[in-house]
Design a protein around this motif. Sequence first.
Motif, PDB file in Angstrom:
ATOM      1  N   ALA A  17       0.831  -1.204   0.000  1.00  0.00           N
ATOM      2  CA  ALA A  17       0.000   0.000   0.000  1.00  0.00           C
ATOM      3  C   ALA A  17       0.868   1.258   0.000  1.00  0.00           C
ATOM      4  CB  ALA A  17      -0.933  -0.004   1.208  1.00  0.00           C
ATOM      5  N   VAL A  44      -4.889   3.160  -0.804  1.00  0.00           N
ATOM      6  CA  VAL A  44      -5.693   3.483   0.382  1.00  0.00           C
ATOM      7  C   VAL A  44      -6.646   2.334   0.700  1.00  0.00           C
ATOM      8  CG1 VAL A  44      -7.495   5.033   1.243  1.00  0.00           C
ATOM      9  CG2 VAL A  44      -5.475   5.974   0.140  1.00  0.00           C
ATOM     10  N   GLY A  45      -7.229   1.743  -0.327  1.00  0.00           N
ATOM     11  CA  GLY A  45      -8.137   0.611  -0.109  1.00  0.00           C
ATOM     12  C   GLY A  45      -7.440  -0.582   0.522  1.00  0.00           C
ATOM     13  N   ILE A  46      -6.233  -0.879   0.059  1.00  0.00           N
ATOM     14  CA  ILE A  46      -5.466  -1.981   0.650  1.00  0.00           C
ATOM     15  C   ILE A  46      -5.135  -1.674   2.105  1.00  0.00           C
ATOM     16  CG2 ILE A  46      -3.264  -3.219   0.578  1.00  0.00           C
ATOM     17  CD1 ILE A  46      -3.367  -2.963  -2.473  1.00  0.00           C
ATOM     18  N   ILE A  87      -6.784   0.304   4.196  1.00  0.00           N
ATOM     19  CA  ILE A  87      -7.999   0.219   5.009  1.00  0.00           C
ATOM     20  C   ILE A  87      -8.392  -1.233   5.244  1.00  0.00           C
ATOM     21  CG2 ILE A  87     -10.487   0.684   5.002  1.00  0.00           C
ATOM     22  CD1 ILE A  87      -9.816   3.353   3.633  1.00  0.00           C
ATOM     23  N   ALA A  88      -8.283  -2.058   4.205  1.00  0.00           N
ATOM     24  CA  ALA A  88      -8.623  -3.485   4.358  1.00  0.00           C
ATOM     25  C   ALA A  88      -7.708  -4.157   5.374  1.00  0.00           C
ATOM     26  CB  ALA A  88      -8.525  -4.187   3.009  1.00  0.00           C
ATOM     27  N   LYS A  89      -6.424  -3.808   5.358  1.00  0.00           N
ATOM     28  CA  LYS A  89      -5.485  -4.394   6.317  1.00  0.00           C
ATOM     29  C   LYS A  89      -5.799  -3.928   7.731  1.00  0.00           C
ATOM     30  CE  LYS A  89      -2.171  -6.839   7.669  1.00  0.00           C
ATOM     31  NZ  LYS A  89      -2.344  -8.274   7.722  1.00  0.00           N
ATOM     32  N   LEU A 108      -6.057   5.487  -4.835  1.00  0.00           N
ATOM     33  CA  LEU A 108      -7.255   4.862  -4.275  1.00  0.00           C
ATOM     34  C   LEU A 108      -7.047   3.379  -3.979  1.00  0.00           C
ATOM     35  CD1 LEU A 108     -10.088   6.506  -6.388  1.00  0.00           C
ATOM     36  CD2 LEU A 108      -9.589   6.847  -3.968  1.00  0.00           C
ATOM     37  N   VAL A 109      -6.320   2.688  -4.853  1.00  0.00           N
ATOM     38  CA  VAL A 109      -6.031   1.266  -4.618  1.00  0.00           C
ATOM     39  C   VAL A 109      -5.170   1.108  -3.370  1.00  0.00           C
ATOM     40  CG1 VAL A 109      -4.814  -0.744  -5.538  1.00  0.00           C
ATOM     41  CG2 VAL A 109      -6.310   0.590  -7.025  1.00  0.00           C
TER      42      VAL A 109
END
Length: 57
Positions: free
Chosen positions: A8, A38-40, A42-44, A35-36
Motif C-alpha cells: 500500500a 488506500v483501499g489496501i 484500510i482493508a489491512k 485509491l487502490v
Amino acid sequence: MDDAIVLALALMACAVIMIFTLGPFGVLLGGVLLLVGVGIGIAKAVSIVAGRRQLPH
C-alpha cells in the motif's frame, strides 16, 4: 511490517510521483493507484482490528 502495508505504501508513493510527473494522464492514473493503495491499507487495518476482537478458541 506486513506485506500488504508495504504494498500500500509503495503504491501510494508511485501514485504521488506519477501525479507530479506525467501531467493530466498522471493525475488520472496516479489517482487510481492512490485509491487502490488506500483501499489496501484500510482493508489491512480492518483485518487487524477484526483479528484482535476475535475470541480465543
